[in-house]
Design an enzyme around this catalytic site. Structure first.
Site, PDB file in Angstrom:
ATOM      1  N   PHE A 355       2.250  29.912  30.508  1.00 53.72           N
ATOM      2  CA  PHE A 355       2.491  28.832  29.554  1.00 53.72           C
ATOM      3  C   PHE A 355       2.526  29.380  28.144  1.00 53.72           C
ATOM      4  O   PHE A 355       1.701  30.226  27.768  1.00 53.72           O
ATOM      5  CB  PHE A 355       1.372  27.779  29.615  1.00 53.72           C
ATOM      6  CG  PHE A 355       1.238  27.063  30.917  1.00 53.72           C
ATOM      7  CD1 PHE A 355       1.834  25.832  31.114  1.00 53.72           C
ATOM      8  CD2 PHE A 355       0.494  27.613  31.956  1.00 53.72           C
ATOM      9  CE1 PHE A 355       1.690  25.157  32.319  1.00 53.72           C
ATOM     10  CE2 PHE A 355       0.347  26.951  33.159  1.00 53.72           C
ATOM     11  CZ  PHE A 355       0.947  25.721  33.342  1.00 53.72           C
ATOM     12  N   ASP A 356       3.463  28.890  27.349  1.00 53.14           N
ATOM     13  CA  ASP A 356       3.359  29.044  25.903  1.00 53.14           C
ATOM     14  C   ASP A 356       2.217  28.140  25.437  1.00 53.14           C
ATOM     15  O   ASP A 356       1.878  27.170  26.117  1.00 53.14           O
ATOM     16  CB  ASP A 356       4.676  28.632  25.261  1.00 53.14           C
ATOM     17  CG  ASP A 356       4.590  28.586  23.744  1.00 53.14           C
ATOM     18  OD1 ASP A 356       4.115  29.577  23.157  1.00 53.14           O
ATOM     19  OD2 ASP A 356       4.987  27.565  23.157  1.00 53.14           O
ATOM     20  N   LYS A 357       1.623  28.456  24.288  1.00 54.40           N
ATOM     21  CA  LYS A 357       0.515  27.629  23.810  1.00 54.40           C
ATOM     22  C   LYS A 357       1.008  26.464  22.949  1.00 54.40           C
ATOM     23  O   LYS A 357       0.905  25.299  23.335  1.00 54.40           O
ATOM     24  CB  LYS A 357      -0.485  28.459  22.995  1.00 54.40           C
ATOM     25  CG  LYS A 357      -1.694  27.626  22.498  1.00 54.40           C
ATOM     26  CD  LYS A 357      -2.641  28.440  21.647  1.00 54.40           C
ATOM     27  CE  LYS A 357      -2.125  28.645  20.232  1.00 54.40           C
ATOM     28  NZ  LYS A 357      -2.133  27.374  19.435  1.00 54.40           N
TER      29      LYS A 357
END
Length: 667
Positions: A355-357
């Site tokens: 996941f990107d944050k």
């Protein structure tokens, strides 16, 4: 049923789909021909069975059945032969002609009846899945009321251009993608985003700025063509013409995605390219069996034709496309855009999800999470001074402080007057309050002027930093008031989604972030991820994904579709958040969660796994029937029985695929 139907719409073999559903729900022409074939077959059989007329009448009925049942099959076989493809349609015609040649007119007519009926039902099944997608594009109205100065005018939706103001009355459908400029309402946008409850909408403050930055506009302002207005009347500024609306682009992308072949589709197509010529060669050899066996040529020919019927992999050809299209249509109804079968099959086997944050696991905007005063200072004094200073600053973190302080203080607090506010680049801000300087900024700002913060404040600051906060110290004159902590907070749904993914057996869940490692670890821990990697540039994210795949992992990358595009391209499956608002998300990802809603992830994984199971079931049935029927017909199984089992398997795999349209989600 035929390999020709497994091809894309552009290959000239989709005429059946065009007939799959006539205007006003009338039956397709192909189905009419098939039923006429069946009636003629039944009439011929009755004439023969009970001697109702002479043999020529029965023969005429069978000939009519051949014409009606073979009409569409002959067209497809001709197209295939022109393209130098020997496919299932050709095998069926050869088998029917061969049956007639040995006098088995009833068996040949039965073959063509069941084959044509299977064609028609196959096209119905595929058409039904397609229409579930295409129906979305028809939701937008054809006319719109446009506001022109002090009057309104009824115009065609196709003529709308960006900047037009349309009037949308209660319970009307929205005519175009745009944003609210006057009024408040709630909008049912399930047809685009899959959200089950209406979404509140309100007017933007600056229409021209919103028009220029439509992709980045907040959901509370943005509306989409085809969605349903609630009880409030609103004026909406058009942001995109009708042909470029989110819904129109969804339909185009899904229809184009049929050209993307999944691993299972690639297998079936390669199998058929080898299998069909092999069957023709095998049948030719069987025709020579009379040279070895002591039997009449009619018996040899009958056996060869029976094998030809049994060996035609009709069910195999349709087993994968029907399942994929049904799954894509089902996903679209829940606000998940899937670009073809390959992403579905890869997602079904996912072993790691990254996941990107910012904007993916988090809200994408910082919030004031902590205000820790030093001894002798109240929360109100700390927040009031910070609010007074920061409300005139345009820094993103200043907005977080202002919004958070106002929420905590309310509207009754009297704020001090600030004079001489200026920014200290990269460090913070300073100004004058009651004749004394005020400084708000990074701890490094206060190491330069000979008045270092007290140990108590440094300890509070260190604790906040360790928890992933971005911190700002506050000093008035020589007196330190405290420390503020700001953080891009996780989405409310993030932890529940992560737990659901764990329950689905995905145990390696990573966060890839450009923020510092401490912040990354804090956010990852708060939502339950197994790993956090911070201080990453876009190229570093790509390398991380590549390293995971090199280890044998099937990796899904979930991001916002903008700066994460390279990493999504490197992953086995790239999933973009917020496809309904982002052109980039729709174009770059393999899948898009249209509502910017993480809770759709477990549904997408569950649907992919169910689709993979259905595909495997269909492949086993279709290949198993062929494997059983070929030796059975060699050892004497009649053509009629082979036809019933063969075409029955085709209907079975189509029905199995259509079950995906009713998929409800993870158990």
């Amino acid at each position: 049923m035929s390999a020709g139907h497994a091809h894309t719409e552009g290959d000239g073999h989709d005429h059946g789909a065009a007939h799959a559903h006539g205007a006003g729900g009338e039956p397709s022409l192909e189905l009419v021909f098939s039923l006429a074939c069946g009636v003629a077959l039944l009439a011929g059989w009755a004439v023969e069975r009970w001697g109702l007329a002479g043999p020529m009448v029965a023969r005429a009925c069978y000939v009519f059945a051949y014409v009606a049942g073979g009409w569409f099959t002959l067209r497809e076989a001709f197209d295939n032969l022109k393209a130098r493809r020997f496919e299932i349609d050709t095998l069926m015609l050869v088998a029917a002609v061969g049956a007639a040649a040995i006098g088995a007119w009833a068996e040949g007519a039965l073959l063509l009846f069941l084959f044509s009926l299977g064609h028609a039902l196959e096209h119905y099944a595929m058409g039904r899945a397609r229409r579930a997608i295409e129906a979305l594009a028809e939701l937008a109205p054809e006319r719109a009321t446009v506001r022109r100065a002090d009057t309104t005018e009824d115009v065609a939706v196709a003529s709308l251009v960006a900047g037009d103001i349309v009037v949308v009355r209660p319970n009307e459908r929205l005519p175009a993608d745009g944003f609210v400029v006057v009024g408040q309402t709630s909008v049912d946008q399930a047809s685009v985003t899959g959200e089950s409850v209406p979404v509140d909408k309100e007017a933007v403050a600056d229409a021209q700025a919103a028009l220029a930055g439509f992709d980045k506009l907040a959901a509370r302002h943005r509306v989409f063509a085809g969605t349903v207005n609630g009880s409030g009347a609103v004026d909406v500024m058009v942001a995109r013409p009708a042909a470029e609306s989110t819904m129109a682009r969804m339909v185009k992308l899904v229809m184009a995605s049929q050209q993307q072949r999944s691993p299972a589709q690639q297998f079936t197509e390669k199998f058929q390219r080898v299998f069909v010529p092999a069957v023709l060669v095998g049948v030719a050899l069987l025709l020579c069996a009379g040279l070895v066996l002591d039997e009449p040529f009619t018996a040899t020919f009958y056996r060869a034709m029976a094998v030809l019927v049994a060996a035609s992999p009709c069910a195999l050809a349709i087993s994968v496309p029907s399942a994929v299209l049904s799954a894509v249509a089902r996903a679209g109804r829940s606000g998940v855009l899937v670009k073809g079968g390959a992403p579905l099959q890869h997602l079904a086997k996912v072993t790691a999800m990254a996941f990107d944050k910012t904007g993916t696991l988090t809200e994408g905007k910082p919030r004031l999470t902590d205000a820790v005063p030093v001894s002798g200072v109240t929360d109100t004094e700390l927040l009031a001074l910070a609010l007074a200073v920061e409300q005139s600053s345009d820094h993103p973190l200043a907005g977080a402080v202002v919004h958070g302080a106002r929420e905590r203080l309310g509207d009754q607090t009297v704020l001090p007057q600030v004079q001489g506010l200026r920014s200290i680049t990269g460090m913070g801000v300073t100004g004058q309050v009651d004749g004394r300087p005020v400084h708000i900024g990074k701890p490094a700002l206060f190491q330069q002027d000979g008045a270092p913060p007290p140990a108590e404040l440094l300890q509070s600051n260190e604790a906040l930093v360790a928890a992933g906060r971005t911190t700002m110290l506050v000093r008035h004159g020589e007196r330190y008031l405290g420390v503020l902590g700001v953080m891009d907070t996780p989405r409310d749904s993030a932890r529940g989604v992560v737990e659901a993914l764990r329950a689905q057996g995905i145990t390696r869940l990573l966060m890839l972030s450009g923020d510092n490692q401490r912040v990354a670890e804090a956010v990852a821990a708060s939502v339950g991820l197994t790993e956090a990697r911070g201080d990453l540039m876009p190229a570093d994210k790509v390398q991380t994904i590549a390293a995971l795949r090199a280890e044998g992992a099937v990796v899904v990358m979930v991001g916002d579709g903008v700066n994460d595009a390279p990493a999504m391209a490197q992953a086995s499956v790239g999933i973009a958040m917020g496809g309904a608002g982002s052109d980039v998300a729709l174009e770059t990802a393999d899948m898009a969660l249209m509502a910017d809603d993480l809770t759709q992830l477990p549904f997408a994984v569950a649907l992919a796994r169910r689709t993979d199971r259905v595909i495997r079931q269909n492949l086993w049935v279709s290949l198993g029937v062929v494997a059983v029927l070929i030796p059975s017909t060699i050892f004497g199984l009649p053509i009629g029985s082979a036809i019933v089992f063969h075409e029955g398997s085709t209907l079975l795999v189509v029905a199995n695929a259509l079950r995906l349209l009713r998929f409800r989600g993870p158990a």
